[in-house]
Design a protein around this motif. Sequence first.
Motif, PDB file in Angstrom:
ATOM      1  N   ARG A 130      -6.132  -0.739  -7.347  1.00  0.00           N
ATOM      2  CA  ARG A 130      -5.438   0.361  -7.254  1.00  0.00           C
ATOM      3  C   ARG A 130      -3.909   0.395  -7.842  1.00  0.00           C
ATOM      4  N   GLU A 131      -3.705  -0.889  -8.310  1.00  0.00           N
ATOM      5  CA  GLU A 131      -2.333  -1.273  -8.965  1.00  0.00           C
ATOM      6  C   GLU A 131      -2.598  -0.512 -10.547  1.00  0.00           C
ATOM      7  N   LYS A 132      -3.558  -0.519 -10.926  1.00  0.00           N
ATOM      8  CA  LYS A 132      -3.731   0.339 -12.241  1.00  0.00           C
ATOM      9  C   LYS A 132      -3.300   1.756 -12.344  1.00  0.00           C
ATOM     10  N   ASN A 133      -3.764   2.383 -11.201  1.00  0.00           N
ATOM     11  CA  ASN A 133      -2.822   3.724 -10.980  1.00  0.00           C
ATOM     12  C   ASN A 133      -1.384   4.066 -10.869  1.00  0.00           C
ATOM     13  N   ILE A 138       6.605   1.471 -14.220  1.00  0.00           N
ATOM     14  CA  ILE A 138       7.049   0.372 -13.484  1.00  0.00           C
ATOM     15  C   ILE A 138       6.349  -0.710 -13.661  1.00  0.00           C
ATOM     16  N   TYR A 139       6.787  -1.806 -13.290  1.00  0.00           N
ATOM     17  CA  TYR A 139       6.054  -3.196 -13.462  1.00  0.00           C
ATOM     18  C   TYR A 139       6.325  -3.869 -12.124  1.00  0.00           C
ATOM     19  N   TYR A 187       0.954  -1.189  -0.006  1.00  0.00           N
ATOM     20  CA  TYR A 187      -0.020  -0.119   0.038  1.00  0.00           C
ATOM     21  C   TYR A 187       0.964   1.197  -0.220  1.00  0.00           C
ATOM     22  N   LEU A 188       1.642   1.673  -1.277  1.00  0.00           N
ATOM     23  CA  LEU A 188       2.256   2.617  -1.300  1.00  0.00           C
ATOM     24  C   LEU A 188       1.808   3.530  -2.367  1.00  0.00           C
ATOM     25  N   SER A 189       2.326   4.817  -2.367  1.00  0.00           N
ATOM     26  CA  SER A 189       2.036   5.690  -3.521  1.00  0.00           C
ATOM     27  C   SER A 189       2.807   5.504  -4.855  1.00  0.00           C
ATOM     28  N   ARG A 190       2.572   5.792  -5.988  1.00  0.00           N
ATOM     29  CA  ARG A 190       3.425   5.616  -7.140  1.00  0.00           C
ATOM     30  C   ARG A 190       4.977   6.245  -6.684  1.00  0.00           C
ATOM     31  N   VAL A 230      11.067   4.418  -5.893  1.00  0.00           N
ATOM     32  CA  VAL A 230      12.244   4.306  -5.008  1.00  0.00           C
ATOM     33  C   VAL A 230      12.712   2.904  -5.187  1.00  0.00           C
ATOM     34  N   PHE A 231      11.928   2.058  -5.354  1.00  0.00           N
ATOM     35  CA  PHE A 231      12.192   0.435  -5.301  1.00  0.00           C
ATOM     36  C   PHE A 231      12.549   0.014  -6.891  1.00  0.00           C
TER      37      PHE A 231
END
Length: 265
Positions: free
Chosen positions: A118-121, A93-94, A49-52, A57-58
């Motif tokens: 939310r992954e789609k965003n 990012i994927y 549950y992180l923001s774009r 960063v990862f």
Amino acid sequence: MVKIAAIQMQSKPNLGEENTTKAISMITEAASKGAKLIVLPELWISGYYLSREEFDVFGEKPLGKTISLFQKIAKELNVVLVVPFVEEEGENIYIASAVIENNGELLTSYRKSFLWGREKNVFTPGERNYNVIPTSVGNIGVLICADIEFPEPSRILALQGTQLIICPSVWSIPAESRWDIQLPARALDNTVYVLGVNTVHEGSCGKSKLVAPNGKVLVESPRDEEHILLYDMDLSLIRKTRFDVPYLDDLDRNLIPKSTPAINY
């Protein structure tokens, strides 16, 4: 017989170094107990549950620091590793997963093709290319989380000779019933093994599991504990199950694209 290990771990949000240290410790323990194929869950390094901006960063290339580190570990421990990671390419990012042979070779990297909610965003979906991956422990295929909810990717992998479909996931508690249905369904539909590897806590339902080709759950992790799931997988059970349950032999070949390779089991 191949001993497999699913690393069910809590992925603490934004704590990449702590998550990495834990993952290496659990992999090392699994290898010490004889595991030859070891799988980490989806987004284990970052949390879900992180923001774009936080996921950026990862992000790294397939041969970035994370996969390079696990290439060394695979060689040192003489194990095949399936290591999900956040892959970056240009501005995209994927959600991806690397497959590393026991000599440290990066065999391939697969990008999640069906994004959920939310992954789609945040992420870009990968191309819907599903390919068997020959390894020293057998023919495996990788699908990530929501990919396993669609019958077609698993069928494509099975028709190419996949023996074990691996599904690293962050599967939520509200969707727990689907986790319990979809994995056995994909196994029985295609008479292959299915290994679902989930995170725990942070809203995930745990219950990593190995399902036999006849749809029977052979072993399952707890719902709410970090756990190393271990099992001696008998690949000869695939041939026996296909004799008893000849779904693939009876399949109407007119429904299969002519470009699909013939099944090899």
